[in-house]
Design a protein around this motif. Structure first.
Motif, PDB file in Angstrom:
ATOM      1  N   GLU A 195       0.628  10.845  27.197  1.00  0.00           N
ATOM      2  CA  GLU A 195       0.632  11.330  25.811  1.00  0.00           C
ATOM      3  C   GLU A 195       0.441  10.174  24.836  1.00  0.00           C
ATOM      4  O   GLU A 195      -0.325  10.291  23.859  1.00  0.00           O
ATOM      5  CB  GLU A 195       1.936  12.058  25.513  1.00  0.00           C
ATOM      6  CG  GLU A 195       2.025  12.608  24.090  1.00  0.00           C
ATOM      7  CD  GLU A 195       3.363  13.280  23.827  1.00  0.00           C
ATOM      8  OE1 GLU A 195       3.364  14.431  23.366  1.00  0.00           O
ATOM      9  OE2 GLU A 195       4.407  12.639  24.076  1.00  0.00           O
ATOM     10  N   GLN A 196       1.106   9.044  25.090  1.00  0.00           N
ATOM     11  CA  GLN A 196       0.970   7.872  24.226  1.00  0.00           C
ATOM     12  C   GLN A 196      -0.447   7.292  24.296  1.00  0.00           C
ATOM     13  O   GLN A 196      -0.986   6.815  23.294  1.00  0.00           O
ATOM     14  CB  GLN A 196       1.993   6.817  24.625  1.00  0.00           C
ATOM     15  CG  GLN A 196       3.432   7.204  24.310  1.00  0.00           C
ATOM     16  CD  GLN A 196       4.438   6.163  24.787  1.00  0.00           C
ATOM     17  OE1 GLN A 196       4.064   5.162  25.409  1.00  0.00           O
ATOM     18  NE2 GLN A 196       5.714   6.392  24.501  1.00  0.00           N
ATOM     19  N   GLU A 197      -1.047   7.339  25.472  1.00  0.00           N
ATOM     20  CA  GLU A 197      -2.386   6.778  25.649  1.00  0.00           C
ATOM     21  C   GLU A 197      -3.477   7.657  25.039  1.00  0.00           C
ATOM     22  O   GLU A 197      -4.554   7.162  24.688  1.00  0.00           O
ATOM     23  CB  GLU A 197      -2.672   6.584  27.146  1.00  0.00           C
ATOM     24  CG  GLU A 197      -1.819   5.489  27.795  1.00  0.00           C
ATOM     25  CD  GLU A 197      -2.040   5.411  29.302  1.00  0.00           C
ATOM     26  OE1 GLU A 197      -2.788   6.277  29.841  1.00  0.00           O
ATOM     27  OE2 GLU A 197      -1.460   4.506  29.945  1.00  0.00           O
ATOM     28  N   HIS A 198      -3.186   8.959  24.895  1.00  0.00           N
ATOM     29  CA  HIS A 198      -4.207   9.891  24.397  1.00  0.00           C
ATOM     30  C   HIS A 198      -3.610  10.777  23.300  1.00  0.00           C
ATOM     31  O   HIS A 198      -3.524  12.009  23.451  1.00  0.00           O
ATOM     32  CB  HIS A 198      -4.745  10.746  25.548  1.00  0.00           C
ATOM     33  CG  HIS A 198      -5.351   9.953  26.659  1.00  0.00           C
ATOM     34  ND1 HIS A 198      -6.646   9.482  26.631  1.00  0.00           N
ATOM     35  CD2 HIS A 198      -4.817   9.526  27.849  1.00  0.00           C
ATOM     36  CE1 HIS A 198      -6.901   8.816  27.748  1.00  0.00           C
ATOM     37  NE2 HIS A 198      -5.812   8.825  28.496  1.00  0.00           N
ATOM     38  N   PRO A 199      -3.207  10.170  22.192  1.00  0.00           N
ATOM     39  CA  PRO A 199      -2.600  10.961  21.104  1.00  0.00           C
ATOM     40  C   PRO A 199      -3.608  11.964  20.545  1.00  0.00           C
ATOM     41  O   PRO A 199      -4.799  11.682  20.440  1.00  0.00           O
ATOM     42  CB  PRO A 199      -2.237   9.898  20.064  1.00  0.00           C
ATOM     43  CG  PRO A 199      -3.157   8.744  20.347  1.00  0.00           C
ATOM     44  CD  PRO A 199      -3.358   8.739  21.833  1.00  0.00           C
ATOM     45  N   GLY A 200      -3.102  13.138  20.209  1.00  0.00           N
ATOM     46  CA  GLY A 200      -3.970  14.170  19.665  1.00  0.00           C
ATOM     47  C   GLY A 200      -4.686  14.988  20.717  1.00  0.00           C
ATOM     48  O   GLY A 200      -5.302  16.007  20.400  1.00  0.00           O
ATOM     49  N   ILE A 201      -4.618  14.536  21.963  1.00  0.00           N
ATOM     50  CA  ILE A 201      -5.250  15.285  23.064  1.00  0.00           C
ATOM     51  C   ILE A 201      -4.197  15.755  24.074  1.00  0.00           C
ATOM     52  O   ILE A 201      -4.169  16.925  24.450  1.00  0.00           O
ATOM     53  CB  ILE A 201      -6.332  14.446  23.771  1.00  0.00           C
ATOM     54  CG1 ILE A 201      -7.475  14.123  22.804  1.00  0.00           C
ATOM     55  CG2 ILE A 201      -6.875  15.181  25.003  1.00  0.00           C
ATOM     56  CD1 ILE A 201      -8.565  13.256  23.398  1.00  0.00           C
ATOM     57  N   ILE A 202      -3.331  14.834  24.479  1.00  0.00           N
ATOM     58  CA  ILE A 202      -2.315  15.167  25.475  1.00  0.00           C
ATOM     59  C   ILE A 202      -0.963  15.356  24.798  1.00  0.00           C
ATOM     60  O   ILE A 202      -0.565  14.568  23.942  1.00  0.00           O
ATOM     61  CB  ILE A 202      -2.223  14.067  26.554  1.00  0.00           C
ATOM     62  CG1 ILE A 202      -3.500  14.037  27.393  1.00  0.00           C
ATOM     63  CG2 ILE A 202      -1.009  14.306  27.464  1.00  0.00           C
ATOM     64  CD1 ILE A 202      -3.513  12.959  28.465  1.00  0.00           C
TER      65      ILE A 202
END
Length: 338
Positions: free
Chosen positions: A52-59
């Motif tokens: 989630e932290q690596e892909h904010p707005g997606i995961i």
């Protein structure tokens, strides 16, 4: 607004969930990926938070107390913000090129303001232990690349069924039909692809191999030994499906015929595993399940009982039971489904 929500139920999935998530990331910003940590005891929760932290707005990482696969799907659906909704199991994956093509079509629906209730694509059984994969396609059943309804379908082959792997639903339709899967119950994907069907009015089929369905883990729910040990769960799902609709009251004949076929398949699968186990208790459960259907609706019992999939169930004694097991083994070898 997101075009597609992909819910990934995860329970102790640390060894393989990255692959599932990575495959869904090919959808880019139009996709939201809902990783549902179902009370895992390994590092699943940490991995979900990291992603989630690596892909904010997606995961988005969603955490819950253990409620089983069905409750994880429920949680994904409750939190879904996408116009369409798909479930991806954490040990499976999506084909990148196929996902991009599917998303292009979903965007077209949204752009033109003509949303279909269900998009279907092919799925592939992936069985690396025997270097085998088997694609289940719907050519000859559904019209290709056009919006259609139940009356436009052709006849399904025995191997062709609408499974969780092949469907993408319109999210609001799932809310409208009040889909709610039971907690702490296996095999609820059968309810997921059965209960919404009478609410589906428009469909679209793309002949792309989107979903890759991994077969081979010893603890997998479709492993034969696991299915035998969880037969009571299978029976529970059968009864929920029986209670969902009186199929004699489904007006559209092609829809009714398909739902009868699917329920007959589920009843047959449960019967096969009860027969294979072979104890008096198991054979008694088999008889009780068919009585449950008959007591629910004699008309529905007649429809299911006369279906070709149910025919071997009518042969009495050891000879009939042997024929059922033989038929199961042939099907298993042909399609590699567990």
């Amino acid at each position: 607004m997101k075009i597609l929500s992909i819910a990934i139920p995860c329970y102790n999935s640390q060894e393989y969930m990255d692959h599932a998530v990575e495959s869904a990331l090919a959808g880019g910003d139009d996709v939201e990926i809902l990783i549902v940590d179902d009370g895992s005891s390994d590092d699943t929760a940490k991995i979900a938070d990291r992603l989630e932290q690596e892909h904010p707005g997606i995961i988005r990482a969603l955490h819950q107390e253990n409620g089983g696969h069905g409750e994880a799907v429920n949680t994904g659906l409750r939190n879904a913000e996408g116009i369409y909704f798909k479930v991806l199991d954490s040990d499976d994956w999506l084909d990148r090129d196929s996902l991009i093509k599917v998303l292009d079509q979903l965007r077209r629906f949204v752009r033109e303001g003509k949303l279909v209730d269900m998009l279907l694509a092919n799925y592939v059984y992936e069985k690396p232990s025997v270097h085998k994969h088997k694609a289940i396609r719907y050519e000859g059943v559904f019209p290709r690349d056009t919006v259609f309804g139940w009356n436009d379908m052709k006849k399904f082959k025995i191997s062709q069924n609408i499974l969780m792997h092949s469907v993408i639903y319109r999210t609001q339709m799932l809310h409208d039909c009040e889909l709610e899967l039971p907690k702490h119950t296996f095999y609820v994907d059968n309810i997921f692809v059965y209960k919404p069907l009478p609410s589906v009015k428009t469909m679209y089929y793309m002949n792309v191999d989107l979903y890759r369905y991994f077969i081979g883990r010893d603890d997998q729910s479709v492993n034969e030994k696991v299915m035998t040990s969880r037969i009571d769960q299978q029976i529970k799902v059968n009864k929920i499906m029986i209670d969902a609709f009186d199929l004699t009251k489904i007006r559209n004949k092609k829809l009714r015929d398909y739902m009868v076929k699917y329920l007959a398949m589920m009843m047959t699968v449960s019967s096969v595993f009860l027969i294979k186990e072979g104890s008096e208790e198991s054979l008694g459960k088999r008889s009780e399940l068919w009585r449950y259907l008959k007591n629910s609706s004699k008309g529905m019992y007649r429809l299911v009982n006369k279906h070709v999939l149910s025919k071997p169930m009518q042969i009495r004694g050891k000879a009939g039971r042997k024929m059922v097991v033989w038929g199961y083994r042939i099907s298993r070898k042909l399609y590699g489904f567990n």
